[in-house]
Design a protein around this motif. Structure first.
Motif, PDB file in Angstrom:
ATOM      1  N   LYS A   1      39.732  46.255  39.350  1.00 51.57           N
ATOM      2  CA  LYS A   1      37.975  46.115  39.221  1.00 51.57           C
ATOM      3  C   LYS A   1      38.533  44.754  40.307  1.00 51.57           C
ATOM      4  O   LYS A   1      36.651  44.111  40.900  1.00 51.57           O
ATOM      5  CB  LYS A   1      37.934  45.140  38.280  1.00 51.57           C
ATOM      6  N   TYR A   2      39.120  43.514  39.720  1.00 47.72           N
ATOM      7  CA  TYR A   2      39.177  42.624  40.854  1.00 47.72           C
ATOM      8  C   TYR A   2      40.239  42.111  42.632  1.00 47.72           C
ATOM      9  O   TYR A   2      40.626  41.409  42.488  1.00 47.72           O
ATOM     10  CB  TYR A   2      39.943  41.235  39.859  1.00 47.72           C
ATOM     11  N   ARG A   3      40.875  43.449  42.472  1.00 42.95           N
ATOM     12  CA  ARG A   3      41.705  44.232  43.295  1.00 42.95           C
ATOM     13  C   ARG A   3      42.804  43.014  43.922  1.00 42.95           C
ATOM     14  O   ARG A   3      42.722  42.391  44.110  1.00 42.95           O
ATOM     15  CB  ARG A   3      40.794  43.735  44.233  1.00 42.95           C
ATOM     16  N   ILE A   4      43.487  43.269  42.630  1.00 42.10           N
ATOM     17  CA  ILE A   4      44.439  42.323  42.059  1.00 42.10           C
ATOM     18  C   ILE A   4      46.163  42.901  42.479  1.00 42.10           C
ATOM     19  O   ILE A   4      45.816  44.041  41.517  1.00 42.10           O
ATOM     20  CB  ILE A   4      44.795  41.734  40.726  1.00 42.10           C
ATOM     21  N   SER A   5      47.352  42.528  43.353  1.00 42.92           N
ATOM     22  CA  SER A   5      47.973  43.573  43.401  1.00 42.92           C
ATOM     23  C   SER A   5      49.087  43.184  42.418  1.00 42.92           C
ATOM     24  O   SER A   5      49.463  42.018  41.927  1.00 42.92           O
ATOM     25  CB  SER A   5      48.784  43.361  44.880  1.00 42.92           C
ATOM     26  N   HIS A   6      50.289  44.118  41.953  1.00 46.11           N
ATOM     27  CA  HIS A   6      51.525  43.448  40.961  1.00 46.11           C
ATOM     28  C   HIS A   6      52.395  42.422  41.537  1.00 46.11           C
ATOM     29  O   HIS A   6      52.657  41.864  40.746  1.00 46.11           O
ATOM     30  CB  HIS A   6      52.194  44.930  41.114  1.00 46.11           C
ATOM     31  N   GLU A   7      52.744  42.462  43.069  1.00 43.19           N
ATOM     32  CA  GLU A   7      53.060  41.516  44.158  1.00 43.19           C
ATOM     33  C   GLU A   7      52.430  40.478  43.791  1.00 43.19           C
ATOM     34  O   GLU A   7      53.012  39.393  43.566  1.00 43.19           O
ATOM     35  CB  GLU A   7      53.255  42.322  45.235  1.00 43.19           C
ATOM     36  N   GLU A   8      50.850  40.045  43.922  1.00 46.12           N
ATOM     37  CA  GLU A   8      50.151  38.619  43.398  1.00 46.12           C
ATOM     38  C   GLU A   8      51.117  38.015  42.522  1.00 46.12           C
ATOM     39  O   GLU A   8      51.425  37.162  42.131  1.00 46.12           O
ATOM     40  CB  GLU A   8      49.094  38.705  43.493  1.00 46.12           C
ATOM     41  N   LEU A   9      51.229  39.296  40.751  1.00 47.09           N
ATOM     42  CA  LEU A   9      51.538  38.840  39.986  1.00 47.09           C
ATOM     43  C   LEU A   9      53.063  37.894  39.697  1.00 47.09           C
ATOM     44  O   LEU A   9      53.629  37.299  38.987  1.00 47.09           O
ATOM     45  CB  LEU A   9      51.225  39.714  38.985  1.00 47.09           C
ATOM     46  N   PHE A  10      53.551  39.230  40.236  1.00 48.55           N
ATOM     47  CA  PHE A  10      55.410  39.197  40.857  1.00 48.55           C
ATOM     48  C   PHE A  10      55.757  36.979  41.069  1.00 48.55           C
ATOM     49  O   PHE A  10      56.814  36.813  41.200  1.00 48.55           O
ATOM     50  CB  PHE A  10      56.112  39.793  41.162  1.00 48.55           C
ATOM     51  N   ARG A  11      55.033  37.161  41.695  1.00 51.12           N
ATOM     52  CA  ARG A  11      54.786  36.100  42.765  1.00 51.12           C
ATOM     53  C   ARG A  11      54.368  35.054  42.377  1.00 51.12           C
ATOM     54  O   ARG A  11      54.637  33.708  43.280  1.00 51.12           O
ATOM     55  CB  ARG A  11      54.639  35.891  44.249  1.00 51.12           C
ATOM     56  N   CYS A  12      54.015  35.289  41.005  1.00 60.80           N
ATOM     57  CA  CYS A  12      52.470  33.579  40.204  1.00 60.80           C
ATOM     58  C   CYS A  12      52.093  33.012  41.728  1.00 60.80           C
ATOM     59  O   CYS A  12      51.873  31.954  41.432  1.00 60.80           O
ATOM     60  CB  CYS A  12      54.230  32.846  39.874  1.00 60.80           C
ATOM     61  N   LYS A  13      51.201  34.008  42.162  1.00 56.67           N
ATOM     62  CA  LYS A  13      50.686  33.660  42.923  1.00 56.67           C
ATOM     63  C   LYS A  13      49.078  33.356  42.396  1.00 56.67           C
ATOM     64  O   LYS A  13      48.298  34.443  42.308  1.00 56.67           O
ATOM     65  CB  LYS A  13      50.061  34.006  44.537  1.00 56.67           C
ATOM     66  N   PRO A  14      48.413  31.943  42.318  1.00 56.34           N
ATOM     67  CA  PRO A  14      47.074  31.970  41.775  1.00 56.34           C
ATOM     68  C   PRO A  14      45.884  31.866  42.928  1.00 56.34           C
ATOM     69  O   PRO A  14      46.387  31.629  43.986  1.00 56.34           O
ATOM     70  CB  PRO A  14      47.674  30.504  41.360  1.00 56.34           C
TER      71      PRO A  14
ATOM     72  N   ASP B   1      41.098  32.762  42.834  1.00 56.70           N
ATOM     73  CA  ASP B   1      40.452  33.119  42.582  1.00 56.70           C
ATOM     74  C   ASP B   1      39.650  34.132  41.521  1.00 56.70           C
ATOM     75  O   ASP B   1      38.986  34.441  40.393  1.00 56.70           O
ATOM     76  CB  ASP B   1      38.792  32.697  43.471  1.00 56.70           C
ATOM     77  N   LEU B   2      40.199  35.541  42.361  1.00 51.10           N
ATOM     78  CA  LEU B   2      40.244  36.969  41.600  1.00 51.10           C
ATOM     79  C   LEU B   2      40.973  36.844  40.606  1.00 51.10           C
ATOM     80  O   LEU B   2      40.382  38.000  39.222  1.00 51.10           O
ATOM     81  CB  LEU B   2      40.305  37.906  43.198  1.00 51.10           C
ATOM     82  N   LEU B   3      41.816  36.406  40.409  1.00 47.19           N
ATOM     83  CA  LEU B   3      42.649  36.507  39.284  1.00 47.19           C
ATOM     84  C   LEU B   3      42.413  35.314  38.247  1.00 47.19           C
ATOM     85  O   LEU B   3      42.433  36.050  36.924  1.00 47.19           O
ATOM     86  CB  LEU B   3      44.468  35.692  39.636  1.00 47.19           C
ATOM     87  N   GLY B   4      41.985  34.602  38.122  1.00 50.16           N
ATOM     88  CA  GLY B   4      41.054  33.765  37.331  1.00 50.16           C
ATOM     89  C   GLY B   4      40.445  34.629  36.676  1.00 50.16           C
ATOM     90  O   GLY B   4      40.006  34.453  35.882  1.00 50.16           O
ATOM     91  N   ASN B   5      39.060  34.949  37.532  1.00 41.84           N
ATOM     92  CA  ASN B   5      38.576  35.946  37.151  1.00 41.84           C
ATOM     93  C   ASN B   5      39.228  36.725  35.858  1.00 41.84           C
ATOM     94  O   ASN B   5      38.168  37.538  35.118  1.00 41.84           O
ATOM     95  CB  ASN B   5      37.172  36.568  38.071  1.00 41.84           C
ATOM     96  N   CYS B   6      40.033  37.498  36.595  1.00 38.63           N
ATOM     97  CA  CYS B   6      40.499  38.310  35.656  1.00 38.63           C
ATOM     98  C   CYS B   6      40.934  38.196  34.009  1.00 38.63           C
ATOM     99  O   CYS B   6      40.727  38.958  33.382  1.00 38.63           O
ATOM    100  CB  CYS B   6      41.404  39.455  36.574  1.00 38.63           C
ATOM    101  N   VAL B   7      41.151  36.490  34.312  1.00 39.80           N
ATOM    102  CA  VAL B   7      42.614  36.409  33.203  1.00 39.80           C
ATOM    103  C   VAL B   7      40.830  35.761  32.349  1.00 39.80           C
ATOM    104  O   VAL B   7      41.064  35.579  31.168  1.00 39.80           O
ATOM    105  CB  VAL B   7      43.153  35.161  33.654  1.00 39.80           C
ATOM    106  N   TYR B   8      39.609  35.459  32.661  1.00 43.40           N
ATOM    107  CA  TYR B   8      38.833  34.369  32.585  1.00 43.40           C
ATOM    108  C   TYR B   8      37.957  35.913  31.273  1.00 43.40           C
ATOM    109  O   TYR B   8      37.745  35.449  30.049  1.00 43.40           O
ATOM    110  CB  TYR B   8      38.023  34.271  33.256  1.00 43.40           C
ATOM    111  N   GLU B   9      38.484  37.360  32.042  1.00 41.21           N
ATOM    112  CA  GLU B   9      37.604  38.559  30.741  1.00 41.21           C
ATOM    113  C   GLU B   9      38.174  38.599  29.759  1.00 41.21           C
ATOM    114  O   GLU B   9      37.888  38.580  28.788  1.00 41.21           O
ATOM    115  CB  GLU B   9      37.346  40.035  31.620  1.00 41.21           C
ATOM    116  N   MET B  10      40.516  38.586  30.049  1.00 37.92           N
ATOM    117  CA  MET B  10      40.533  38.433  29.010  1.00 37.92           C
ATOM    118  C   MET B  10      40.444  37.682  28.095  1.00 37.92           C
ATOM    119  O   MET B  10      40.707  37.615  26.831  1.00 37.92           O
ATOM    120  CB  MET B  10      42.344  39.089  29.741  1.00 37.92           C
ATOM    121  N   ALA B  11      40.461  36.819  28.497  1.00 43.66           N
ATOM    122  CA  ALA B  11      40.630  35.721  27.435  1.00 43.66           C
ATOM    123  C   ALA B  11      38.932  35.507  26.978  1.00 43.66           C
ATOM    124  O   ALA B  11      39.049  35.071  25.497  1.00 43.66           O
ATOM    125  CB  ALA B  11      40.469  34.062  28.263  1.00 43.66           C
TER     126      ALA B  11
END
Length: 304
Positions: A209-222, A224-234
């Motif tokens: 939904k927020y077009r986030i790749s696994h690579e972004e998570l593995f690289r711990c790269k913040p 805005d899209l990831l922030g929106n994704c985290v906001y939905e989970m939170a």
């Protein structure tokens, strides 16, 4: 296969024997929870003494089962270790104590089952949820995650409520919601460790939904899209937490103490909001300095 299982058990017992020579079984369980689940550890200290020993048996059992995926890389060995604990649960519900392995957690769990009549179904839920997802590297949807958390987290609350002698539909309802809230928060905490754990704790539907790749998570790269994704989970975790809190007025004082972990769950969500939902923010790596004070005040006021 049988020889491999025998060697695995012998290895487990040698480690346990060295660790438990100078401490009791109950102390071993307390230390295990303190080292691997500190927030639940400090909140359980407020339970009544009799219920406390049972709660530590339940939490230490859950830790033993949950850590298998972190400790083992081969699926076959991991499933063998889960089966070991499955056999322990089955033996706990027999009247033959000689079948219980000389493992501190197994011994304390046996006592808890016989002294408090713990539910076999809920103990099996803690096991079967880990067996079903062993070797799986993520959840497909947030709803799927919640179903997993109902079995792997909420079930522990149901068991501790049993230890406290609380049979109340409102307490069970609150336990279900708090388990999901606490579980989602733990999944969020695991995001910076995705590569090490080989597990992506953000459901695939949200990553897509927020077009986030696994690579972004593995690289711990913040981002805005990831922030929106985290906001939905939170936000989902917050909804469950507020529902659990809304039910507390209908729960006895002893029951409310079971839900003290809600304080730490809320504290993390609050800090995450202040970090603008940057899941990699440095401040999120540390517990609030006043967490123990918050827990003490909440217990004093009977507001959890």
């Amino acid at each position: 296969m049988r020889e491999a299982f025998k060697r695995l058990n012998n290895g487990i017992f040698m480690v346990i024997k060295r660790s438990a020579t100078t401490i009791s079984n109950a102390q071993y369980c307390m230390k295990l929870v303190k080292n691997h689940d500190y927030e639940n550890f400090v909140t359980m200290l407020w339970l009544k003494r009799d219920a406390r020993s049972c709660a530590f048996a339940v939490r230490s059992f859950n830790i033993e089962v949950s850590r298998i995926a972190e400790q083992v890389t081969q699926r076959e060995i991991g499933l063998m270790r889960i089966q070991f604990w499955d056999d322990v649960v089955n033996h706990c519900f027999s009247n033959e104590s000689r079948k219980i392995p000389r493992h501190p957690v197994a011994i304390e769990l046996f006592k808890a089952v016989h002294n408090y009549g713990l539910s076999k179904r809920n103990l099996k839920n803690l096991l079967n949820s880990r067996r079903e997802y062993f070797g799986v590297n993520g959840f497909k949807t947030l709803d799927e995650m919640e179903k997993y958390l109902e079995l792997s987290v909420s079930s522990a609350y149901y068991l501790i409520l049993q230890a406290c002698g609380i049979k109340d539909i409102n307490a069970d309802h609150a336990a279900s919601h708090l388990g999901k809230a606490q579980g989602i928060v733990q999944q969020l905490r695991n995001v910076p460790m995705s590569q090490r754990l080989n597990f992506v704790s953000i459901p695939q539907e949200l990553l897509t939904k927020y077009r986030i790749s696994h690579e972004e998570l593995f690289r711990c790269k913040p981002s805005d899209l990831l922030g929106n994704c985290v906001y939905e989970m939170a936000s989902r975790a917050y909804q469950h937490l507020m529902k659990a809190r809304s039910l507390q007025k209908n729960i006895s004082v002893d029951g409310r103490r079971v839900f003290l972990p809600a304080i730490a769950t809320f504290a993390y969500l609050d800090r995450l909001q202040k970090a603008d939902y940057n899941i990699f923010h440095q401040k999120l790596k540390y517990r609030p300095w006043d967490l123990l004070l918050q827990i003490w005040l909440s217990n004093f006021r009977n507001q959890h």
